[in-house]
Design an enzyme around this catalytic site. Structure first.
Site, mmCIF file in Angstrom:
data_model
loop_
_atom_site.group_PDB
_atom_site.id
_atom_site.type_symbol
_atom_site.label_atom_id
_atom_site.label_comp_id
_atom_site.label_asym_id
_atom_site.label_seq_id
_atom_site.Cartn_x
_atom_site.Cartn_y
_atom_site.Cartn_z
ATOM 1 N N CYS A 1 0.849 -1.184 0.000
ATOM 2 C CA CYS A 1 0.000 0.000 0.000
ATOM 3 C C CYS A 1 0.894 1.247 0.000
ATOM 4 O O CYS A 1 1.685 1.436 -0.920
ATOM 5 C CB CYS A 1 -0.943 -0.062 1.195
ATOM 6 S SG CYS A 1 -2.071 1.330 1.391
ATOM 7 N N ASP B 1 -8.652 -3.715 -7.628
ATOM 8 C CA ASP B 1 -8.170 -2.655 -6.748
ATOM 9 C C ASP B 1 -8.496 -1.300 -7.374
ATOM 10 O O ASP B 1 -7.829 -0.868 -8.319
ATOM 11 C CB ASP B 1 -6.665 -2.798 -6.534
ATOM 12 C CG ASP B 1 -6.118 -1.805 -5.527
ATOM 13 O OD1 ASP B 1 -6.863 -0.898 -5.101
ATOM 14 O OD2 ASP B 1 -4.935 -1.947 -5.156
ATOM 15 N N HIS C 1 -7.590 -4.542 -3.269
ATOM 16 C CA HIS C 1 -6.483 -3.918 -2.547
ATOM 17 C C HIS C 1 -6.194 -4.706 -1.271
ATOM 18 O O HIS C 1 -7.082 -5.295 -0.662
ATOM 19 C CB HIS C 1 -6.848 -2.479 -2.195
ATOM 20 C CG HIS C 1 -5.706 -1.671 -1.670
ATOM 21 N ND1 HIS C 1 -4.678 -1.232 -2.472
ATOM 22 C CD2 HIS C 1 -5.413 -1.249 -0.424
ATOM 23 C CE1 HIS C 1 -3.803 -0.555 -1.739
ATOM 24 N NE2 HIS C 1 -4.227 -0.552 -0.488
#
Length: 235
Positions: A124, A172, A204
């Protein structure tokens, strides 16, 4: 970024200190069973230095690497997405790269580290920092962003020495296909080396086994690609 909120009061994992960016930084260090191995930096999600990040360092250590996860938030851990977003935004990219470069210094100074360069693995926010760090730091020879979110403009990849292996989820929505295509083009045109990106049938944070978006098959496939890549690049 839809990741599971952290429980209130969850502490950051820290077991080492080291000089970085003109001060003292903290982090989590995991050593392999043999006691020595190539060095890998593990870069946190937007939550902070959490259980998950420490567990990734432990998994890398079990594979024979010396893994260091620097604490970019100075001991703070976010408890909900709004707090995580605020903490991420309050960390300037240049400051984060400076702190991570200090972690590279420390990792390569350890007698337990057998490699002349390091790998960088991040998730991330940390996946974005993997790319920023590799662009700025020639001692990074293997860059592995998991669904890396780049804040602001793309870095200048003209000095990139690392090979890039990226893992992204097809579902995502934080990383649209056009953004990934732009990233691929920038890396290839500026560094002369094409990155290798893999797409997975996942959203994600699909590698985070403590979150609601965890996708075990995709996570396992990404890990099976990551470990040999790091071994090949780091020796």
């Amino acid at each position: 970024m839809s990741e599971q909120p952290r429980p209130t009061g969850a502490p950051a994992h820290q077991n080492v200190t080291f000089p970085s960016a003109g001060g003292t930084a903290h982090g989590y260090l995991a050593l392999p069973p043999s006691g020595t191995g190539p060095g890998v930096i593990v870069i946190q999600e937007w939550w902070g230095l959490t259980d998950h990040v420490a567990q990734v360092a432990d998994r890398l250590a079990a594979e024979g690497f010396v893994a260091l996860a620097p604490d970019l938030y100075g001991g703070n851990v976010a408890h909900d997405p709004s707090e995580a977003y605020r903490m991420m935004r309050e960390l300037p990219v240049a400051r984060g790269v400076e702190l991570l470069s200090g972690a590279v210094d420390h990792l390569l100074s350890l007698p337990e580290v057998t490699s002349a360069t390091v790998g960088a693995v991040g998730f991330c926010m940390g996946g974005g920092f993997v790319l920023h760090l590799a662009a700025a730091e020639p001692r990074v020879s293997a860059a592995v962003p998991f669904y890396g979110v780049i804040q602001g403009e793309l870095p200048d990849f003209s000095g990139l020495k690392a090979r890039v292996l990226g893992h992204y989820g097809e579902q995502d929505h934080t990383i649209p296909p056009e953004d990934l295509a732009q990233l691929r083009t920038a890396i290839e045109e500026q560094s002369g080396t094409a990155p290798e990106f893999f797409l997975y049938p996942a959203g994600h944070a699909f590698y985070n086994d403590g979150g609601p978006s965890y996708e075990p098959e995709s996570a396992a496939r990404a890990w099976r690609r990551t470990v040999p890549f790091l071994r090949e690049r780091l020796g």
